[in-house]
Scaffold this motif. Sequence first.
Motif, short mmCIF file in Angstrom:
data_model
loop_
_atom_site.label_atom_id
_atom_site.label_comp_id
_atom_site.label_asym_id
_atom_site.label_seq_id
_atom_site.Cartn_x
_atom_site.Cartn_y
_atom_site.Cartn_z
N THR A 1 76.28 21.57 2.27
CA THR A 1 75.77 20.29 1.78
C THR A 1 74.26 20.18 1.98
N LEU A 2 73.85 20.45 3.21
CA LEU A 2 72.42 20.37 3.50
C LEU A 2 71.66 21.44 2.70
N PHE A 3 72.28 22.59 2.60
CA PHE A 3 71.67 23.70 1.86
C PHE A 3 71.41 23.27 0.42
N PRO B 1 64.81 34.78 20.37
CA PRO B 1 64.86 34.21 19.02
C PRO B 1 65.43 35.22 18.01
N ALA B 2 66.09 34.68 17.00
CA ALA B 2 66.54 35.51 15.87
C ALA B 2 65.57 35.26 14.72
N ILE B 3 65.01 36.32 14.20
CA ILE B 3 64.02 36.17 13.13
C ILE B 3 64.46 36.97 11.91
N ILE B 4 64.52 36.29 10.78
CA ILE B 4 64.86 36.96 9.53
C ILE B 4 63.56 37.29 8.81
N TYR C 1 66.48 31.17 0.05
CA TYR C 1 66.79 32.20 1.04
C TYR C 1 66.28 31.77 2.40
N VAL C 2 65.10 31.20 2.39
CA VAL C 2 64.48 30.77 3.64
C VAL C 2 65.28 29.61 4.24
N ASP D 1 65.69 31.36 14.05
CA ASP D 1 64.64 30.61 14.76
C ASP D 1 63.29 30.78 14.09
N GLY D 2 63.18 31.83 13.28
CA GLY D 2 61.95 32.05 12.54
C GLY D 2 62.26 32.84 11.29
N VAL D 3 61.42 32.67 10.27
CA VAL D 3 61.56 33.45 9.04
C VAL D 3 60.20 34.01 8.68
N LEU D 4 60.19 35.29 8.37
CA LEU D 4 58.96 35.94 7.93
C LEU D 4 59.14 36.43 6.50
#
Lengths: 382, 140
Positions: free
Chosen positions: A307-309, B6-9, B50-51, B60-63
């Motif tokens: 939903t938020l997506f 942190p998990a970073i994509i 995607y982000v 926790d972060g996206v690059l």
Amino acid sequence: MTQAIHIDIKNEDWLSGIRSFFTTVMEKAGIDAILIPTRLSVKNRIMPTLVSDPARLAEADPLSPAFPVNGAQQLAKLTRLPAGGKMAAVLRPCEIRAFNELVKLNQGKRDDVVIFGVDCPGALSNSDFRTFADQHETPDAATRAFCAAAFSSDPIHENLTLTSACRSCDHPTPDGADIAVALFGTDSTKGLTARAHTEMGETVLTGLDLPPAEAVPPQQKTVIAAMLKQRKQYRKQMFTAVEDATGSIHGLSTYLADCVNCYNCRVACPVCYCTTCVFTTDTFCHEPFQYLQWARRKGGVKMPTDTLFFHLTRMAHISTACVGCGQCTNACPNDIPLSDLFSFVAHHTQGAFGYGAGLDLSQQQPMCGFEKEEYGEVVGLN
Amino acid sequence: MDPFEPAIIAFVCNWCTYTAADLAGTSRLSYPKNIRLIRVMCTGMVDPQYVIKAFLEGADGVLISGCHPGDCHYINGNYKARRRVKLLKEILPRFGIDSRRLRLTWIGASDGIQFAGIMGDLVAQTRELGPALPDLKMVI
Ligand code: SF4
Ligand code: SF4
Ligand code: FES
């Protein structure tokens, strides 16, 4: 060339005057069909209708507070390819802005249609309109009662529950029309003025053989300024309320908690134009094991999911084109004040790119271009 | 308690940053395991959604990282990516996702050493920021 003409009004009856004006337009400007808010023959309900027989204009009602759909979507259907005839359309200012956005996205064309705009005091939600219309003896009486209240000295009349989109709208005049009919600050005993804003508009007005416009009523400017002041104040309060409610993901989820992913808001949005929205494709037809995996990872997953997506994606995809028409709120079966939220986001995203949706046909949409050197501040780790 | 990891994509373009990551690997440089690389053909194909999805699933972060300006193998994909990052940085922080959690960098194919360095800095910065969403139950 004629810049502006006078529309004759008898007995303070704007509705009849407007109808006969558009009849003249159809007859003298070689218009084959006009898209105009018109009553259904079965009930006092109003829908944009493509009228080819001028006699049908007796049921036309562009002054009614009904705003069932954003007409820009309908006009795009009529103009995306040559229609084989000359058309006109009567739209609200936000419908013109939405149409301009669609034109930029190659979903419609302005070349073969003369767009008329009428000063807009605001509209009612679909459910409020039904209640309002049913309180009056005749459809004409309903529209007259609305105009009397909406164009009184106190435009946001206590008895009129205009939508929040309308109360917060800061572009209530149809500046983007080929021909604009002015109502604000008009003396209802005198006639109205239709003014051309484009060359096409001038050509049409010139062919109508109507008397030239009288002087602009002296109070017009002050009436518009007072209204804008009120609207801007409302807009500010509305934005503050949204900001306070949605400052975190938790807040945003709370705001949207009643959403059932029906996507009516997307269907009703004039600028959400993709024929196949990603949210209705197989991308979101997840495998059953996927749901199970989500549930396992998070301890539980709300269904329908995403939903938020959906809403955040819509903000990213269309907020730069949002014209603040309020149709998303109007369409929501669960009374979520979506347009407050989307207008708020749009205000910031459009502001970031110095863009104003629908205001200037020649201004490129932010996501449709780039400069080689720009926005250096978003690059790097600082 | 274990320190927060942190998990970073990271969406990296095939031609530049992914190649740099490869080079870092073959050069036996190490970088933190917090980064999950997703190879895309060009940064210009990274749809904002995607982000958004990455954050809503708990990143926790996206690059987003690709070729330097002028070097994009599809001519201008990285310029489009830059506008989209600008757009997302207007939207996400309004809903509590700190602007510093979304990063855009240009890392060329031969920048293996820079790649490893930037990944280290990125993880350190994101660790400082703490978890993006303390509880995924908030995401409806
Ligand atoms: S998001 Fe809502 S207010 Fe904005 S253009 Fe679409 S329907 Fe109108
Ligand atoms: S119309 Fe309302 S319930 Fe339907 S998807 Fe939009 S917000 Fe959700
Ligand atoms: S190919 Fe690397 S950014 Fe376009």
